[in-house]
Write a protein that holds these residues in place. Structure first.
Motif, PDB file in Angstrom:
ATOM      1  N   PRO A  69       0.876  -1.059  -0.075  1.00  0.00           N
ATOM      2  CA  PRO A  69      -0.098  -0.046  -0.119  1.00  0.00           C
ATOM      3  C   PRO A  69       0.845   1.371   0.044  1.00  0.00           C
ATOM      4  CG  PRO A  69      -0.750  -1.497   1.581  1.00  0.00           C
ATOM      5  CD  PRO A  69       0.421  -1.870   1.165  1.00  0.00           C
ATOM      6  N   VAL A  70       0.244   2.315  -0.553  1.00  0.00           N
ATOM      7  CA  VAL A  70       1.153   3.671  -0.765  1.00  0.00           C
ATOM      8  C   VAL A  70       1.672   3.848   0.608  1.00  0.00           C
ATOM      9  CG1 VAL A  70       0.958   5.868  -1.668  1.00  0.00           C
ATOM     10  CG2 VAL A  70      -0.176   4.459  -2.797  1.00  0.00           C
ATOM     11  N   ASN A  71       0.916   4.297   1.631  1.00  0.00           N
ATOM     12  CA  ASN A  71       1.419   4.754   3.038  1.00  0.00           C
ATOM     13  C   ASN A  71       2.586   3.733   3.601  1.00  0.00           C
ATOM     14  OD1 ASN A  71      -0.445   2.595   3.414  1.00  0.00           O
ATOM     15  ND2 ASN A  71      -1.072   3.335   5.320  1.00  0.00           N
ATOM     16  N   VAL A  72       2.145   2.390   3.444  1.00  0.00           N
ATOM     17  CA  VAL A  72       3.270   1.470   3.898  1.00  0.00           C
ATOM     18  C   VAL A  72       4.569   1.619   2.995  1.00  0.00           C
ATOM     19  CG1 VAL A  72       3.766  -0.921   4.477  1.00  0.00           C
ATOM     20  CG2 VAL A  72       1.762  -0.106   4.886  1.00  0.00           C
ATOM     21  N   TYR A  73       4.564   1.779   1.822  1.00  0.00           N
ATOM     22  CA  TYR A  73       5.783   2.001   1.189  1.00  0.00           C
ATOM     23  C   TYR A  73       6.415   3.118   1.225  1.00  0.00           C
ATOM     24  CZ  TYR A  73       8.385   2.994  -3.302  1.00  0.00           C
ATOM     25  OH  TYR A  73       9.494   3.480  -4.213  1.00  0.00           O
ATOM     26  N   CYS A  74       5.733   4.152   1.461  1.00  0.00           N
ATOM     27  CA  CYS A  74       6.341   5.514   1.730  1.00  0.00           C
ATOM     28  C   CYS A  74       7.162   5.355   3.108  1.00  0.00           C
ATOM     29  CB  CYS A  74       5.480   6.652   1.578  1.00  0.00           C
ATOM     30  SG  CYS A  74       4.792   6.899   0.006  1.00  0.00           S
ATOM     31  N   LYS A  75       6.498   4.687   4.053  1.00  0.00           N
ATOM     32  CA  LYS A  75       7.078   4.657   5.321  1.00  0.00           C
ATOM     33  C   LYS A  75       8.380   3.916   5.392  1.00  0.00           C
ATOM     34  CE  LYS A  75       2.887   5.281   8.016  1.00  0.00           C
ATOM     35  NZ  LYS A  75       1.900   4.788   9.224  1.00  0.00           N
ATOM     36  N   ALA A  76       8.317   2.696   4.471  1.00  0.00           N
ATOM     37  CA  ALA A  76       9.234   1.863   4.378  1.00  0.00           C
ATOM     38  C   ALA A  76      10.469   2.508   3.728  1.00  0.00           C
ATOM     39  CB  ALA A  76       9.089   0.549   3.817  1.00  0.00           C
ATOM     40  N   MET A  77      10.458   3.179   2.540  1.00  0.00           N
ATOM     41  CA  MET A  77      11.369   3.629   1.665  1.00  0.00           C
ATOM     42  C   MET A  77      12.063   4.839   2.448  1.00  0.00           C
ATOM     43  SD  MET A  77      11.628   1.754  -0.837  1.00  0.00           S
ATOM     44  CE  MET A  77      12.794   2.697  -1.474  1.00  0.00           C
ATOM     45  N   GLY A  78      10.757   5.825   3.242  1.00  0.00           N
ATOM     46  CA  GLY A  78      11.615   6.801   4.159  1.00  0.00           C
ATOM     47  C   GLY A  78      12.563   6.307   5.317  1.00  0.00           C
ATOM     48  N   THR A  79      12.146   5.021   5.665  1.00  0.00           N
ATOM     49  CA  THR A  79      12.936   4.418   7.214  1.00  0.00           C
ATOM     50  C   THR A  79      14.477   4.282   6.575  1.00  0.00           C
ATOM     51  OG1 THR A  79      10.968   3.909   7.991  1.00  0.00           O
ATOM     52  CG2 THR A  79      13.348   2.868   8.611  1.00  0.00           C
ATOM     53  N   LEU A  80      14.394   3.594   5.257  1.00  0.00           N
ATOM     54  CA  LEU A  80      15.626   3.333   4.769  1.00  0.00           C
ATOM     55  C   LEU A  80      16.395   4.462   4.302  1.00  0.00           C
ATOM     56  CD1 LEU A  80      14.769   0.120   2.886  1.00  0.00           C
ATOM     57  CD2 LEU A  80      15.729   0.043   5.005  1.00  0.00           C
ATOM     58  N   LEU A  81      15.787   5.277   3.709  1.00  0.00           N
ATOM     59  CA  LEU A  81      16.682   6.672   3.321  1.00  0.00           C
ATOM     60  C   LEU A  81      16.958   7.478   4.367  1.00  0.00           C
ATOM     61  CD1 LEU A  81      17.389   8.362   1.082  1.00  0.00           C
ATOM     62  CD2 LEU A  81      15.357   9.366   1.055  1.00  0.00           C
ATOM     63  N   ASN A  82      16.157   7.447   5.507  1.00  0.00           N
ATOM     64  CA  ASN A  82      16.574   8.081   6.753  1.00  0.00           C
ATOM     65  C   ASN A  82      17.772   7.350   7.559  1.00  0.00           C
ATOM     66  OD1 ASN A  82      15.804  10.461   8.827  1.00  0.00           O
ATOM     67  ND2 ASN A  82      15.903   8.404   9.902  1.00  0.00           N
ATOM     68  N   THR A  83      17.938   5.987   7.113  1.00  0.00           N
ATOM     69  CA  THR A  83      19.035   5.403   7.834  1.00  0.00           C
ATOM     70  C   THR A  83      20.296   5.669   7.212  1.00  0.00           C
ATOM     71  OG1 THR A  83      17.604   3.502   8.398  1.00  0.00           O
ATOM     72  CG2 THR A  83      20.072   3.221   8.361  1.00  0.00           C
ATOM     73  N   ALA A  84      20.378   5.918   5.851  1.00  0.00           N
ATOM     74  CA  ALA A  84      21.481   6.398   5.110  1.00  0.00           C
ATOM     75  C   ALA A  84      21.955   7.782   5.333  1.00  0.00           C
ATOM     76  CB  ALA A  84      21.245   6.055   3.503  1.00  0.00           C
ATOM     77  N   ILE A  85      20.999   8.737   5.478  1.00  0.00           N
ATOM     78  CA  ILE A  85      21.225  10.029   5.612  1.00  0.00           C
ATOM     79  C   ILE A  85      21.637  10.125   6.993  1.00  0.00           C
ATOM     80  CG2 ILE A  85      20.054  12.203   6.064  1.00  0.00           C
ATOM     81  CD1 ILE A  85      18.181  11.671   3.804  1.00  0.00           C
ATOM     82  N   CYS A  86      21.262   9.420   7.983  1.00  0.00           N
ATOM     83  CA  CYS A  86      21.801   9.584   9.566  1.00  0.00           C
ATOM     84  C   CYS A  86      23.108   9.107   9.556  1.00  0.00           C
ATOM     85  CB  CYS A  86      20.905   8.572  10.533  1.00  0.00           C
ATOM     86  SG  CYS A  86      19.276   9.418  10.707  1.00  0.00           S
ATOM     87  N   LEU A 118      28.165  14.968  -3.041  1.00  0.00           N
ATOM     88  CA  LEU A 118      27.564  13.954  -2.612  1.00  0.00           C
ATOM     89  C   LEU A 118      26.239  13.943  -1.902  1.00  0.00           C
ATOM     90  CD1 LEU A 118      30.821  11.760  -1.282  1.00  0.00           C
ATOM     91  CD2 LEU A 118      29.614  11.609  -3.441  1.00  0.00           C
ATOM     92  N   CYS A 119      26.217  14.873  -1.208  1.00  0.00           N
ATOM     93  CA  CYS A 119      24.769  15.399  -0.367  1.00  0.00           C
ATOM     94  C   CYS A 119      23.776  15.887  -1.593  1.00  0.00           C
ATOM     95  CB  CYS A 119      25.380  16.431   0.523  1.00  0.00           C
ATOM     96  SG  CYS A 119      25.848  15.987   1.852  1.00  0.00           S
ATOM     97  N   GLN A 120      24.164  16.201  -2.641  1.00  0.00           N
ATOM     98  CA  GLN A 120      23.330  16.875  -3.640  1.00  0.00           C
ATOM     99  C   GLN A 120      22.716  15.595  -4.517  1.00  0.00           C
ATOM    100  OE1 GLN A 120      22.666  19.933  -2.626  1.00  0.00           O
ATOM    101  NE2 GLN A 120      21.949  19.838  -4.713  1.00  0.00           N
ATOM    102  N   ILE A 121      23.555  14.456  -4.680  1.00  0.00           N
ATOM    103  CA  ILE A 121      23.153  13.157  -5.133  1.00  0.00           C
ATOM    104  C   ILE A 121      22.095  12.569  -4.519  1.00  0.00           C
ATOM    105  CG2 ILE A 121      23.788  10.919  -5.805  1.00  0.00           C
ATOM    106  CD1 ILE A 121      26.617  11.908  -6.300  1.00  0.00           C
ATOM    107  N   ILE A 122      22.134  12.636  -3.077  1.00  0.00           N
ATOM    108  CA  ILE A 122      21.082  12.049  -2.384  1.00  0.00           C
ATOM    109  C   ILE A 122      19.789  12.887  -2.536  1.00  0.00           C
ATOM    110  CG2 ILE A 122      20.394  11.365  -0.052  1.00  0.00           C
ATOM    111  CD1 ILE A 122      23.190  10.478   0.434  1.00  0.00           C
ATOM    112  N   LEU A 123      20.183  14.162  -2.208  1.00  0.00           N
ATOM    113  CA  LEU A 123      19.180  15.170  -2.350  1.00  0.00           C
ATOM    114  C   LEU A 123      18.270  15.138  -3.511  1.00  0.00           C
ATOM    115  CD1 LEU A 123      20.673  18.204  -0.248  1.00  0.00           C
ATOM    116  CD2 LEU A 123      18.756  16.662   0.649  1.00  0.00           C
ATOM    117  N   GLU A 124      18.734  15.103  -4.630  1.00  0.00           N
ATOM    118  CA  GLU A 124      18.118  15.028  -5.900  1.00  0.00           C
ATOM    119  C   GLU A 124      17.506  13.745  -6.406  1.00  0.00           C
ATOM    120  OE1 GLU A 124      21.218  16.436  -8.641  1.00  0.00           O
ATOM    121  OE2 GLU A 124      21.263  18.384  -7.963  1.00  0.00           O
ATOM    122  N   GLU A 125      18.509  12.584  -6.218  1.00  0.00           N
ATOM    123  CA  GLU A 125      17.768  11.173  -6.390  1.00  0.00           C
ATOM    124  C   GLU A 125      17.046  10.557  -5.320  1.00  0.00           C
ATOM    125  OE1 GLU A 125      20.629   8.878  -8.397  1.00  0.00           O
ATOM    126  OE2 GLU A 125      21.752  10.545  -9.449  1.00  0.00           O
ATOM    127  N   GLY A 126      17.232  10.993  -4.049  1.00  0.00           N
ATOM    128  CA  GLY A 126      16.595  10.346  -2.973  1.00  0.00           C
ATOM    129  C   GLY A 126      14.975  10.423  -3.220  1.00  0.00           C
TER     130      GLY A 126
END
Length: 769
Positions: A635-652, A675-683
Motif C-alpha cells: 500500500p502507498v502509505n506502507v511503501y512510503c514509510k518503508a522507503m523513508g525509513t531506509l533513506l533516513n538510515t542512510a542520511i543519518c 555527494l549530498c546533492q546526489i542524495i537530495l536530488e535522487e533520493g
C-alpha cells in the motif's frame, strides 16, 4: 488250683491254636467260685464268729495266685495276640494290593479289547471314506482313556500310543486331501500384488460332492466338514481359506473397480475367477462392491458352506459353516469396504447428503442378504453403523479435505499475485435469513419510527475497505476456502456445523504456524516475498474482522464465542514482524555499503572520493531496486514509510560521519556537497508515484514526513558551501533553520572543521549559542 494255673501256663505258647474266649470263660468261672468262698468265709467270720483264721489265709493265698494268673494271661494277650494281629493285617494289605493290581490289569485288557475294536472300525470307516465314523471312532472314550493312561512306561502302551498318533495324522492327511479337492486355488504367480492385473490369474475351483467315482445318497462335502469339526481342525481350515479368499478375491474386487467376478461351470467344478474390464473410475461405488462380494459369497454358500451341522465347540443348537466363515472374515472384509469404498463415497458437499440415503439402503440390503445366507448374525455391524453415521463422516472428511487443501495452498509458491482495489468485496454465498418475515417487518417498522438526528454522521463509503495492494493468489483462495467451508456449516447438523467452524479456525492457525516456517528463508532473501507476506497477513486480518459477523446468525454456536476477531492482532503482528525482519536486512546491507566510503574523509584524494561516491551510488541503487519491487505491491502509505525509513538510515549515517570530521578543506567540502546533492536530488525519486497513482504526488512533495532527518541533511549540504556569515544568519541566535536541526556543539564543531582559526571564526562561534 495249682493244676489249673500250670495248665494255663503250659499252654501259653499255643494260644494261637486254641480258643482264647473259652479260656477266659473258664477263668471267669474260677474267679466266681473263689469269690463265693471268700464271701462264705467272711460271713462265717463276722456273722458266725467262727475261728477260721487259717482258712482265711489259705483263701488269701488262693486270691493272690488267681491274680497272678490274670496278670500272666494279660501279658500273654498283649504280647502274643497283638503280634499275630499285626501280621494278619500286613498279609491282608498285600492281598488287597494284589487284588487291585489284578483288577487294573483286567481293566487294561478290557480297554485294549475296546481299542482294538475301535481301531478295526476306524480302519474300515477310513477305507470306505466314511470320515465322520472314522473321526468318531478315533475320538471315542476308549481311545481317550488309552491316551491318558498313567502306566506310560509299558512298552505295549508306548507302541499303541505311537500307533494312535500315526492314525490321527493319517486321518488328518486324508481329510486335508479331501478338503483340497473340494476347494482348489489357482493363485497368481507374481508376488507384487500392487495392481489389478496382478490378480487376473486368481481362480477358485469348487469340486462339490467329492471325487468323480463317488456315488451314494450322501455327498462327501458334509462328511469331510463334520469330520474336520470332530477333529477340531475345521476352524483352522476355514481360517486359512478365509485368509486366501480375502487376499486374492474379496480385497482386490473392492480396491480395483476394473476387476469383476465371473462364475463358470465345467464338468468337474464351479470356477470363480477375476476378469478385467475397462473403466476410468478411481474407486468402486458401494453398489458395485456389494454386488461383487455377493456373487462370491453366494457361490460359496451354494457349493461349499451352505450345509448345517453341529460343531463340537457349539453348545446350543446348530451352527452353519457359513456363519463360522462370516465370523472369521467379516471384520477384515467390512474394514476394507469402509476404507476402500464407503470412505470415498462420502459426499464432499452438504447438498449431496440427501442422496446418500441410497447408499444406506444398499448397505442394509447387502447385510440382509448375508444374514439370509447365514454369514452374519442378527446383530448390528460396524459397516451399517458407518453408513448411517454419514453426517459425522461427512464433517470429518470435509475437515480433512479442507485442511489438506489449505496446507497445499500455504506451501505453494507466493510469486503469483492479484491486485486488490478499494472496490474489492469478498463474494459470499446466498445465506438463509436468520429471522422470519415478521421479524424483518418489525425491524423495518422500528427503523422507520426511529427519529433521525440532523447532526448524525454516517460512515464513509470507503470504511473497512482495503488499500490498493497485491496479495498472493493462494491466500485469496484460502479465504475463499474458509468462506465455502462456513457455507457448508450453514444448515448442517449442530455437531457438523461446530466441527466445520473449528476447522476454519484451524486453517488460520495452520497458516500462522506453517507459512512463516516454510517460507522463512525466502522472506529474508527476497524483499518481494516479504512484502507479499505482509500484505497477506493484513488481508487475512481484515477478513477475520468481519467473517465471523457475517456467519454468526446462521451457525448454532454460543454467543460468547469470539469467532475470528481474537486472531486479528496475531496476524497483524505476524505481517509486521516479517516485513521488519526484511527491513533490518536492507538496513544492514545499506550500512555495510556506506562503511566502504572511508568515513567520507580526505576526499581530495581521488581514491577516497571514488570510494565514497560509489557507496552513495550503491545506496541510491538499492533504494531504486527496492522501489521497483515494493511500489506495486505494498500500500502507498506502507511503501512510503518503508522507503523513508531506509533513506533516513542512510542520511543519518552520512550525517554522523561528516559531523565527526575535524578538518574539512574547501575541496573536501565541495566533494561532500556533491555527494549530498546526489542524495537530495535522487533520493526523492523513489517516492515518485506510479502512473495510475498520479493523484498521490503529495507523497513525493512530503518527503520530510517520512524521512525524519531530511531537513537536517538538507541544512548540512547548505552549510558545506556557505560562508561564516550565512551560517550565523541561518542560526539566527538559535531561532533559525539550522538551530532546529543541529545543536550548538554540533554546529561549532562543523564550523571549526570547515574554517580556519581566525578572528572571524571566533566571532561566529561566540554567536552560536
Amino acid at each position: 488250683m495249682a493244676s489249673f494255673v500250670t495248665e494255663v501256663l503250659a499252654s501259653s505258647g499255643k494260644l494261637e491254636k486254641e480258643d482264647l474266649a473259652g479260656k477266659i470263660s473258664k477263668l471267669s468261672r474260677r474267679v466266681e467260685e473263689t469269690k463265693e468262698e471268700v464271701s462264705d468265709m467272711i460271713n462265717k467270720k463276722y456273722n458266725e464268729f467262727l475261728p477260721t483264721m487259717q482258712t482265711a489265709e489259705e483263701l488269701m493265698d488262693l486270691v493272690d495266685a488267681v491274680s497272678r494268673e490274670i496278670d500272666t494271661l494279660k501279658s500273654c494277650i498283649e504280647n502274643e495276640v497283638q503280634r499275630n494281629l499285626h501280621e494278619a493285617a500286613t498279609e491282608y494289605s498285600k492281598l488287597r494290593q494284589q487284588l487291585e493290581k489284578n483288577t487294573a490289569v483286567i481293566g487294561i485288557l478290557q480297554h485294549l479289547k475296546e481299542f482294538d475294536s475301535a481301531m478295526g472300525e476306524y480302519y474300515q470307516a477310513l477305507q470306505g471314506k466314511k470320515y465322520i465314523a472314522a473321526a468318531e471312532q478315533y475320538a471315542q472314550e476308549s481311545v481317550a482313556a488309552l491316551q491318558t493312561w498313567s502306566c506310560s512306561d509299558t512298552s505295549l502302551l508306548k507302541a499303541l500310543r505311537s500307533e494312535l498318533t500315526i492314525q490321527r495324522e493319517n486321518l488328518s492327511y486324508h481329510l486335508g486331501e479331501e478338503w483340497h479337492k473340494l476347494a482348489v486355488w489357482k493363485l497368481p504367480p507374481s508376488k507384487d500384488l500392487t495392481s489389478a492385473k496382478a490378480f487376473l490369474g486368481t481362480e477358485l475351483h469348487l469340486n462339490c460332492g467329492g471325487s468323480k467315482d463317488e456315488s451314494g445318497p450322501h455327498p462327501l462335502l458334509p462328511s469331510v466338514l463334520q469330520a474336520l469339526a470332530v477333529q477340531g481342525e475345521l476352524h483352522k481350515k476355514i481360517k486359512m481359506f478365509g485368509h486366501v479368499l480375502l487376499k486374492y478375491i474379496l480385497r482386490p474386487v473392492i480396491m480395483y473397480p476394473s476387476l469383476v467376478v465371473e462364475v463358470g461351470q465345467n464338468e468337474q467344478a464351479t470356477v470363480v475367477s477375476l476378469q478385467m474390464q475397462e473403466t476410468s473410475a478411481l474407486n468402486s461405488t458401494p453398489s458395485q462392491v456389494y454386488n461383487k462380494v455377493c456373487i462370491v459369497l453366494e457361490t460359496l454358500h451354494k457349493h461349499l458352506f451352505g450345509r448345517p451341522f453341529p460343531f463340537a465347540d457349539v453348545s446350543v443348537g446348530e451352527q452353519k459353516v457359513s456363519l463360522v466363515v462370516g465370523d472369521l472374515i467379516w471384520e477384515d472384509l467390512s474394514d476394507c469396504i469402509i476404507k476402500e469404498c464407503l470412505l470415498h463415497s462420502i459426499p464432499s458437499s452438504s447438498c449431496q447428503l440427501d442422496q446418500y440415503s441410497a447408499v444406506i439402503d444398499e448397505t442394509e440390503q447387502f447385510e440382509k442378504h448375508l444374514k439370509e445366507m447365514g454369514y452374519l448374525s442378527g446383530e448390528a455391524t460396524d459397516l451399517l453403523k458407518y453408513a448411517r453415521n454419514v453426517n459425522s463422516h461427512f464433517a470429518t472428511k470435509k475437515c480433512q479435505d479442507v485442511i489438506v487443501a489449505a496446507r497445499k495452498l500455504m506451501t505453494a509458491e507466493m510469486h503469483s499475485t492479484v491486485k486488490i482495489s478499494p472496490d474489492y468485496k469478498l463474494s459470499l454465498p446466498k445465506l438463509p435469513s436468520p429471522g422470519g418475515e415478521r421479524e424483518r417487518f418489525e425491524g423495518r417498522k422500528a427503523c422507520q419510527q426511529e427519529p433521525q438526528l440532523e447532526s448524525e454522521q454516517q460512515l464513509g463509503p470507503r470504511t473497512l475497505c482495503l488499500p490498493v495492494c497485491r496479495v498472493s493468489e493462494s491466500v485469496q483462495q484460502i479465504v475463499e476456502l474458509a468462506v465455502h467451508t462456513l457455507s457448508e456449516a450453514v444448515g448442517s447438523s449442530t455437531t457438523c456445523a461446530v466441527q466445520l467452524f473449528y476447522t476454519v479456525r484451524n486453517i488460520f492457525h495452520l497458516f500462522y504456524d506453517v507459512v512463516p516456517m516454510y517460507h522463512k528463508e525466502s522472506f529474508l532473501k527476497f524483499p518481494h516475498l516479504a512484502a507479499i507476506q505482509h500484505n497477506n497477513c493484513m488481508f487475512l486480518a481484515h477478513h477475520l474482522l468481519t467473517l465471523g459477523h457475517q456467519f454468526k446468525p446462521h451457525l448454532p454456536l454460543k454467543d460468547s464465542i469470539a469467532y475470528f476477531v481474537d486472531l486479528v492482532p496475531s496476524f497483524r503482528r505476524l505481517g509486521i514482524q516479517c516485513f521488519v525482519a526484511q527491513m533490518n536486512v536492507q538496513k544492514s546491507e545499506m550500512l555495510e555499503r556506506l562503511s566502504n566510503g572511508r568515513n567520507f574523509a580526505n576526499l581530495d584524494d581521488d581514491e577516497n572520493y571514488s570510494a565514497a561516491s560509489k557507496a552513495v551510488r550503491q545506496v541510491i541503487h538499492q533504494l531504486r531496486r527496492l522501489g521497483k519491487v515494493w511500489q506495486d505491491v505494498l500500500p502507498v502509505n506502507v511503501y512510503c514509510k518503508a522507503m523513508g525509513t531506509l533513506l533516513n538510515t542512510a542520511i543519518c549515517d552520512i550525517t554522523a560521519k561528516i559531523l565527526q570530521l575535524e578538518d574539512i578543506s574547501s575541496e573536501d567540502g565541495a566533494h561532500l556537497y556533491a555527494l549530498c546533492q546526489i542524495i537530495l536530488e535522487e533520493g526523492p525519486l523513489v517516492f515518485t508515484p506510479l502512473p495510475e497513482e498520479s493523484k498521490n504526488k503529495k507523497y513525493q512533495e512530503e518527503v520530510p514526513v517520512y524521512v525524519k532527518k531530511w531537513m537536517t541533511f538538507k541544512e548540512l549540504s547548505i552549510v558545506l558551501q556557505a560562508s561564516l556569515q550565512e551560517i550565523v544568519d541561518r542560526w539566527a541566535e538559535g531561532k533559525g533553520p539550522l538551530a532546529l536541526v543541529f545543536t550548538s556543539n554540533e554546529m561549532k564543531g562543523l564550523i571549526r572543521a570547515l574554517f580556519q582559526n581566525t578572528d572571524r571564526r571566533a566571532v561566529a562561534l561566540t554567536k552560536i549559542k
